[in-house]
Design a protein around this motif. Structure first.
Motif, short mmCIF file in Angstrom:
data_model
loop_
_atom_site.label_atom_id
_atom_site.label_comp_id
_atom_site.label_asym_id
_atom_site.label_seq_id
_atom_site.Cartn_x
_atom_site.Cartn_y
_atom_site.Cartn_z
N TYR A 27 123.08 -65.96 61.62
CA TYR A 27 123.95 -65.11 62.43
C TYR A 27 123.29 -64.88 63.78
O TYR A 27 122.19 -64.38 63.86
CB TYR A 27 124.19 -63.78 61.72
CG TYR A 27 125.54 -63.20 62.05
CD1 TYR A 27 125.70 -62.26 63.05
CD2 TYR A 27 126.67 -63.60 61.35
CE1 TYR A 27 126.94 -61.74 63.34
CE2 TYR A 27 127.92 -63.10 61.63
CZ TYR A 27 128.05 -62.16 62.64
OH TYR A 27 129.29 -61.65 62.92
N THR A 28 123.99 -65.23 64.85
CA THR A 28 123.41 -65.11 66.18
C THR A 28 124.13 -64.10 67.07
O THR A 28 123.72 -63.86 68.19
CB THR A 28 123.42 -66.48 66.88
OG1 THR A 28 124.77 -66.94 66.97
CG2 THR A 28 122.60 -67.49 66.10
N GLU A 29 125.19 -63.52 66.59
CA GLU A 29 125.96 -62.58 67.38
C GLU A 29 125.22 -61.25 67.55
O GLU A 29 124.57 -60.78 66.62
CB GLU A 29 127.32 -62.31 66.72
CG GLU A 29 128.19 -63.54 66.58
CD GLU A 29 128.66 -64.07 67.92
OE1 GLU A 29 128.80 -63.27 68.87
OE2 GLU A 29 128.90 -65.28 68.02
N ASP A 30 125.34 -60.67 68.75
CA ASP A 30 124.74 -59.36 68.98
C ASP A 30 125.66 -58.23 68.52
O ASP A 30 125.20 -57.11 68.27
CB ASP A 30 124.44 -59.17 70.47
CG ASP A 30 123.35 -60.09 70.95
OD1 ASP A 30 123.38 -60.49 72.12
OD2 ASP A 30 122.46 -60.43 70.14
N PHE A 31 126.95 -58.53 68.43
CA PHE A 31 127.92 -57.52 68.03
C PHE A 31 128.61 -58.03 66.75
O PHE A 31 129.17 -59.11 66.73
CB PHE A 31 128.94 -57.27 69.14
CG PHE A 31 128.29 -56.85 70.43
CD1 PHE A 31 128.05 -57.77 71.43
CD2 PHE A 31 127.89 -55.54 70.60
CE1 PHE A 31 127.44 -57.38 72.61
CE2 PHE A 31 127.28 -55.14 71.78
CZ PHE A 31 127.04 -56.07 72.79
N TYR A 32 128.56 -57.20 65.73
CA TYR A 32 129.03 -57.67 64.42
C TYR A 32 129.40 -56.48 63.55
O TYR A 32 129.09 -55.32 63.86
CB TYR A 32 127.92 -58.46 63.72
CG TYR A 32 126.62 -57.71 63.67
CD1 TYR A 32 125.62 -57.93 64.61
CD2 TYR A 32 126.40 -56.72 62.70
CE1 TYR A 32 124.45 -57.21 64.59
CE2 TYR A 32 125.23 -55.99 62.68
CZ TYR A 32 124.26 -56.24 63.63
OH TYR A 32 123.10 -55.51 63.60
N THR A 33 130.08 -56.80 62.48
CA THR A 33 130.30 -55.86 61.38
C THR A 33 129.96 -56.58 60.09
O THR A 33 130.36 -57.74 59.90
CB THR A 33 131.76 -55.39 61.34
OG1 THR A 33 132.04 -54.56 62.48
CG2 THR A 33 132.05 -54.59 60.08
N LEU A 34 129.22 -55.94 59.25
CA LEU A 34 128.88 -56.46 57.93
C LEU A 34 129.41 -55.50 56.88
O LEU A 34 129.31 -54.29 57.05
CB LEU A 34 127.37 -56.62 57.78
CG LEU A 34 126.72 -57.61 58.75
CD1 LEU A 34 125.20 -57.52 58.65
CD2 LEU A 34 127.18 -59.03 58.45
N GLY A 35 129.95 -56.07 55.82
CA GLY A 35 130.57 -55.19 54.82
C GLY A 35 130.37 -55.64 53.39
O GLY A 35 129.99 -56.79 53.13
N TRP A 36 130.62 -54.71 52.49
CA TRP A 36 130.61 -54.97 51.05
C TRP A 36 132.03 -54.81 50.52
O TRP A 36 132.73 -53.86 50.87
CB TRP A 36 129.69 -53.99 50.33
CG TRP A 36 128.24 -54.26 50.54
CD1 TRP A 36 127.39 -53.63 51.39
CD2 TRP A 36 127.46 -55.25 49.85
NE1 TRP A 36 126.14 -54.16 51.29
CE2 TRP A 36 126.14 -55.15 50.35
CE3 TRP A 36 127.73 -56.19 48.86
CZ2 TRP A 36 125.10 -55.97 49.89
CZ3 TRP A 36 126.71 -57.00 48.41
CH2 TRP A 36 125.41 -56.89 48.92
#
Length: 122
Positions: A27-36
């Motif tokens: 993952y190289t993005e500076d802006f992201y959302t990670l979820g479960w």
């Protein structure tokens, strides 16, 4: 290519705790959302919790005050601390990646891990 690898699932009795981990690779993005997310047999995938790059978090009502999502940027690992587990928490748990803003809507996510099973017995 983004790869997400979950671990930490298992069997636990009602009222117990488990911690899930998701290693985020590529993952190289500076802006992201990670979820479960989780999916029980015969049911649709549902959002559990998410965290965005600005630190904002979002939880499903069913897990509010019981689950905690966190991100260790140095280890590139997303965590889900699950306390006071209930039998209805039994499901396959998946981590996924998306873009901001923080969301737990499954269609907003483009990458998924293979899942880890959580089973809670009474």
């Amino acid at each position: 290519e983004v790869q997400l690898v979950e671990s930490g699932g298992g069997s636990v009795q009602s009222g117990g705790s488990l911690t899930l981990a998701c290693l985020v690779c590529g993952y190289t993005e500076d802006f992201y959302t990670l979820g479960w997310f989780r999916q029980a047999p015969g049911k649709a995938r549902e959002g559990v919790a998410a965290i965005a790059s600005d630190g904002k978090t979002l939880y499903a009502d069913s897990v509010q005050a019981r689950f905690t999502i966190s991100l260790d940027n140095a280890r590139k690992t997303l965590y889900l601390q699950m306390d006071k587990l209930k039998t209805e928490d039994t499901a396959m748990y998946y981590c996924g990646s998306s873009n901001p803003p923080v969301t737990i809507r499954s269609p907003d996510y483009g990458y998924w891990g293979q899942g880890t099973q959580v089973t809670v017995s009474s």
